[in-house]
Design an enzyme around this catalytic site. Structure first.
Site, PDB file in Angstrom:
ATOM      1  N   CYS A 158       2.552   5.212  13.995  1.00 38.20           N
ATOM      2  CA  CYS A 158       3.933   5.507  13.599  1.00 38.20           C
ATOM      3  C   CYS A 158       4.336   6.955  13.851  1.00 38.20           C
ATOM      4  O   CYS A 158       5.508   7.288  13.738  1.00 38.20           O
ATOM      5  CB  CYS A 158       4.109   5.207  12.114  1.00 38.20           C
ATOM      6  SG  CYS A 158       3.070   6.258  11.105  1.00 38.20           S
ATOM      7  N   CYS A 213      -1.296   3.799   6.390  1.00 33.94           N
ATOM      8  CA  CYS A 213      -0.902   5.054   5.730  1.00 33.94           C
ATOM      9  C   CYS A 213      -2.070   5.581   4.884  1.00 33.94           C
ATOM     10  O   CYS A 213      -2.319   6.795   4.838  1.00 33.94           O
ATOM     11  CB  CYS A 213       0.313   4.857   4.829  1.00 33.94           C
ATOM     12  SG  CYS A 213       1.658   3.926   5.563  1.00 33.94           S
TER      13      CYS A 213
HETATM   14 FE1  FES Z   1       2.822   5.417   9.207  1.00 34.01          FE
HETATM   15 FE2  FES Z   1       3.291   5.348   6.674  1.00 34.01          FE
HETATM   16  S1  FES Z   1       4.347   4.229   8.215  1.00 34.01           S
HETATM   17  S2  FES Z   1       1.960   6.706   7.676  1.00 34.01           S
END
Ligand code: FES
Length: 207
Positions: free
Chosen positions: A34, A105
């Site tokens: 992400c 995450c």
């Molecule tokens: Fe990637 Fe949370 S969406 S660290």
């Protein structure tokens, strides 16, 4: 997406946030899936090797903040040896779970803590810089979460074979071509491994 009350609490009121002046070690890691980032700062007692203080900066999503907050809580006051045992599963458990697409995450938060500890140990001659090899590749693959179920691709037995010779990484995967996450996983494998200067080529095979 359902977050537990604990995730929401740590997101709204994160613990140990902020830049640390003159830390004994720090690390910044990014999540290839992400682009979010976390930095962890450590203050370590020279004699006892206890983490006296820890803080973080987050450049990411709500669970990035919540997992960094909980991981710093878990590590504070622990010896380096005990803090090295903290995993992303511990962070998730302490937060009463995360949705599968947000498991990465917690991997990012745990990983950044472990890199900061490793940076301290290398800088203080407590360990050598590890040689790049199959072990490193497998450790990186274990950080890649299959988003549909929130488990890493090694545990899910999606990795059949890992090889490394003359700068070339060879990975045989056990993922069908109709798997909608396949491209996403390939992209992550590349991003995790390309950062190593030892890696010149990455070959990923499917059945
Ligand atoms: Fe990637 Fe949370 S969406 S660290």
């Amino acid at each position: 997406m359902q977050y537990s009350q604990k995730v929401l609490d740590h997101f709204m009121h994160p613990h140990n946030v902020g830049k640390m002046e003159n830390p004994d070690a720090s690390a910044t890691e990014g999540s290839p899936s992400c682009g979010d980032q976390v930095t962890v700062f450590l203050k370590i007692d020279k004699e006892t090797k206890i983490i006296e203080d820890i803080s973080f900066l987050s450049y990411g999503c709500a669970s990035n903040i919540a997992t960094a907050s909980i991981i710093t809580d878990l590590a504070k006051g622990k010896s380096l040896e005990d803090a090295k045992k903290i995993t992303y599963e511990d962070a998730m458990e302490a937060l009463d779970g995360l949705p599968p697409v947000k498991v990465h995450c917690s991997v990012l938060a745990a990983d950044t803590l472990q890199t900061a500890i490793s940076n301290y140990e290398i800088a203080h001659g407590l360990k050598e810089v590890p040689n790049f090899g199959k072990e490193t590749i497998l450790a990186e693959l274990k950080k890649i979460i299959y988003p549909q179920v929130g488990t890493d691709i090694v545990t899910l037995k999606m990795v059949k074979y890992v090889g490394f010779s003359d700068g070339e990484v060879l990975i045989d995967m056990n993922m069908m071509n109709f798997d909608t996450w396949r491209e996403n996983v390939v992209e992550e494998i590349n991003e995790h491994l390309e950062k190593y200067p030892e890696v010149k080529k990455i070959q990923i095979n499917f059945p």
